[in-house]
Design an enzyme around this catalytic site. Structure first.
Site, PDB file in Angstrom:
ATOM      1  N   THR A 239      -4.110  10.589   9.281  1.00 26.46           N
ATOM      2  CA  THR A 239      -2.756  11.018   8.944  1.00 26.46           C
ATOM      3  C   THR A 239      -2.712  11.830   7.649  1.00 26.46           C
ATOM      4  O   THR A 239      -3.556  11.657   6.788  1.00 26.46           O
ATOM      5  CB  THR A 239      -1.912   9.739   8.779  1.00 26.46           C
ATOM      6  OG1 THR A 239      -1.956   9.020  10.007  1.00 26.46           O
ATOM      7  CG2 THR A 239      -0.487  10.029   8.401  1.00 26.46           C
ATOM      8  N   VAL A 268       3.490   4.482  19.529  1.00 25.23           N
ATOM      9  CA  VAL A 268       3.964   5.151  18.325  1.00 25.23           C
ATOM     10  C   VAL A 268       3.543   4.322  17.125  1.00 25.23           C
ATOM     11  O   VAL A 268       3.734   3.101  17.109  1.00 25.23           O
ATOM     12  CB  VAL A 268       5.500   5.326  18.355  1.00 25.23           C
ATOM     13  CG1 VAL A 268       6.019   5.815  17.014  1.00 25.23           C
ATOM     14  CG2 VAL A 268       5.900   6.290  19.468  1.00 25.23           C
ATOM     15  N   GLY A 269       2.936   4.968  16.155  1.00 22.94           N
ATOM     16  CA  GLY A 269       2.494   4.265  14.951  1.00 22.94           C
ATOM     17  C   GLY A 269       3.530   4.306  13.850  1.00 22.94           C
ATOM     18  O   GLY A 269       4.728   4.483  14.105  1.00 22.94           O
ATOM     19  N   ASP A 270       3.081   4.137  12.630  1.00 17.54           N
ATOM     20  CA  ASP A 270       4.021   4.020  11.516  1.00 17.54           C
ATOM     21  C   ASP A 270       4.507   5.363  10.993  1.00 17.54           C
ATOM     22  O   ASP A 270       5.570   5.421  10.356  1.00 17.54           O
ATOM     23  CB  ASP A 270       3.362   3.249  10.364  1.00 17.54           C
ATOM     24  CG  ASP A 270       2.131   3.967   9.830  1.00 17.54           C
ATOM     25  OD1 ASP A 270       1.282   4.379  10.648  1.00 17.54           O
ATOM     26  OD2 ASP A 270       2.028   4.126   8.603  1.00 17.54           O
ATOM     27  N   THR A 290      -0.939   5.824   5.197  1.00 17.56           N
ATOM     28  CA  THR A 290      -1.968   6.192   6.180  1.00 17.56           C
ATOM     29  C   THR A 290      -2.813   4.967   6.464  1.00 17.56           C
ATOM     30  O   THR A 290      -3.310   4.332   5.539  1.00 17.56           O
ATOM     31  CB  THR A 290      -2.877   7.324   5.670  1.00 17.56           C
ATOM     32  OG1 THR A 290      -4.068   7.356   6.471  1.00 17.56           O
ATOM     33  CG2 THR A 290      -3.280   7.121   4.220  1.00 17.56           C
ATOM     34  N   GLY A 293      -1.499   1.662  11.745  1.00 15.83           N
ATOM     35  CA  GLY A 293      -0.057   1.813  11.841  1.00 15.83           C
ATOM     36  C   GLY A 293       0.703   0.551  12.174  1.00 15.83           C
ATOM     37  O   GLY A 293       1.798   0.312  11.649  1.00 15.83           O
TER      38      GLY A 293
END
Lengths: 373, 373
Positions: A239, A268-270, A290, A293
């Protein structure tokens, strides 16, 4: 959305990515990654020389407060596995991204503009797992997430699972400024992009030799029934993100990612989750994360650091350390953050071996770091 | 996923929704809503009588701590616009949902089980904007979001923009427990659902006469160029949610919604965002929100209430009031929350005219409220 030419020479992009007409998903190149990186390093150096005044590149450290911090991902980044050319390519690119943001801030621009511009540089660079350099999902496509937040107004924008947007961070900003919403996902987000005049790019824009080879390796491992971590050092944590403080005293934060490689099920991550991967509030701080997530979401990492600063009265450094080096570590959640408060204090803790990170003070002094030492 | 028959008689569902074979999107019924509600009230009352011991329904208030709170959405809910039949239908359904959760808790079950079960009741009831009663998007379909969180482990699960899942709260729980991820969106989430044996339902499962008529009204308004709030009192805020505290002292929270009516562009609100619409942490509290989702995301509402309790040391009531009645109000963000701390204290502030809400103490005493007075 602005032309990528402002930030990255197209010739460089071409040198790193095989053109679409060469049927990327069927016969990927086996060209040597190191040659590409050598070209990148050379191009980045040339680009920097051309675009930025030398004064910016050689100033000594001073007591000036920090105005911008960026990251290019945390993970298993070891000096022992890095070539000098690869290291230089990362350093040069981080420097370009930081200077792009710094130029905006030094001219009195907003922290939001600086954050977006710096992230666009990293999105357009194939080195990072965001935009152009995004990893592939299990289905062999690229799904991109991004978010941005204005610490002054708490306005925020986020997109998730978009597949045809060159600069997701700019689409996130359009969501923030041109719609009543905060978050849009998938084809709906791209439908919105079209209403805003954003030209969608074909899927193969995101195809790069390096990521495709990583995908093929991982696919072969999966097909053979093997499990465990893939050898790509950027796995999971590539990220990118930025936090900035402008002359008006306003904070902003942004994050962009290609997600985890081989991801499935519309995960979907953070990064696009306001509060998890990105948060900014002038009353406390600005944070971009980063890492792993899922742990960043569960721990509400970005907003929790800000909450500790705001309600506990602890320093930014302590708040960030307590979350990243204690709470996340206790849960085995790997990763790091960049954080900045309204006084220009910064914190960049990470519990992984390395994190690509760089910061600049108001006098233009730039520091770039990669490893844990 | 368990059969809906456990929670809601199929006959009731049939009485409220036109069957799919009647081509819902082309020739929607104009059947009288009030008749449906009368049936619902009657069925709900019958269902309650059959399924719950009378002792549960008539216990006097005591000093026992609260063990569960649920909500069925905040918004412009006025006594003056409510018929006695409609009011009774809401009260009966909230009571059934609460008792379903209470039964689990009173038998020593987990707060997670109780939260999921209570929300399933509301998802299966056409009265609320979640599951069966979801509003329509601008494209005339239903997009559902939900999330759930375990305060003991910080495990969490969320789904967004799913179109064929009868009980999104249960899919969110499967994401939490059967995948390494926290959030899945769109068709990817449904692909995961299939791997878990969840039977997807056809889109017309979610078709109800009431919501379709609201969609048609709003579509006609848009087509005629009119703007402004639609007349449906449930517009925007018909989300459902639950928070609970089990005998082991563990908190849990969950939220489920059909989103805003006429929504576009894959918009995702706060309900599936861990930290915004849902948060639970045994160190502080459990919260489920309902309201103007964008403001809940920007303000990180659920997690911020917990952070104030944890770091500022203020009471749950003060923390919830400060966020909902001060910060959200200052930004014109409408809505409310239900919150519970580990001592069983509760807070249910809302800055809208009403919020469907109900709570039960450990001795089984139930209170149901709708309006602001």
């Amino acid at each position: 959305m602005r032309s990528g030419k402002l930030y990255w020479p197209n010739t460089l992009l071409k040198s790193l990515a095989r053109p679409a007409r060469q049927a990327p998903q069927r016969s990927p190149s086996t060209r040597n990654m190191q040659r590409s990186l050598l070209r990148l390093a050379a191009c980045a150096g040339l680009f920097a020389s051309l675009c930025f005044p030398s004064a910016l590149r050689s100033q000594a450290a001073s007591a000036a407060s920090f105005v911008m911090v960026i990251h290019g991902g945390a993970g298993t980044i070891l000096r022992s596995s890095m070539t000098p050319e690869m290291e230089k390519a990362y350093i040069d690119t981080l420097t370009i991204a930081l200077r792009t943001g710094y130029q905006i801030l030094s001219r009195g621009g907003t922290s939001l503009d600086a954050v977006e511009a710096a992230i666009r540089v990293m999105e357009d660079c194939p080195l990072f797992n965001a935009g152009k350099g995004a990893v592939f999902t299990a289905n062999g496509v690229n799904e991109l997430d991004a978010s941005i937040m204005d610490g002054k107004t708490l306005n925020a924008g986020a997109v998730a699972a978009v597949e045809h947007v060159r600069n997701p961070i700019s689409l996130a900003r359009l969501v923030m400024e041109k719609s009543p919403h905060v978050m849009m996902v998938g084809s709906g987000a791209e439908e919105f992009a079209k209403t805003q005049g954003v030209k969608l790019v074909p899927p193969y824009y995101f195809w790069t030799d390096r990521r495709w080879r990583a995908y093929e390796r991982e696919k072969a491992r999966e097909d053979s029934g093997k499990t465990g971590a893939a050898p790509d050092v950027d796995k999971k944590f590539g990220t990118v993100g930025a936090v900035a403080l402008d002359r008006a005293g306003n904070l902003a934060a942004g994050t962009s990612t290609g997600g985890t490689d081989m991801k499935r099920y519309g995960r979907v991550g953070d990064s696009p989750i306001i509060g998890a991967g990105t948060y900014a509030n002038n009353l406390s701080c600005a944070v971009s994360g980063t890492g792993d997530g899922e742990f960043f979401i569960r721990n509400n990492v970005a907003a929790d650091i800000c909450a500790r600063v705001r309600y506990s009265g602890v320093s930014l450094q302590q708040a960030a350390d307590d979350v990243v080096m204690k709470e996340l570590v206790a849960q085995n959640g790997g990763g790091g953050v960049i954080a900045m408060d309204r006084k220009g204090n910064i914190a960049t803790p990470f519990n992984t071996p390395g994190m690509y990170r760089a910061w600049v003070t108001s006098d233009g002094t730039i520091t770039v770091k990669i490893y844990g030492d």
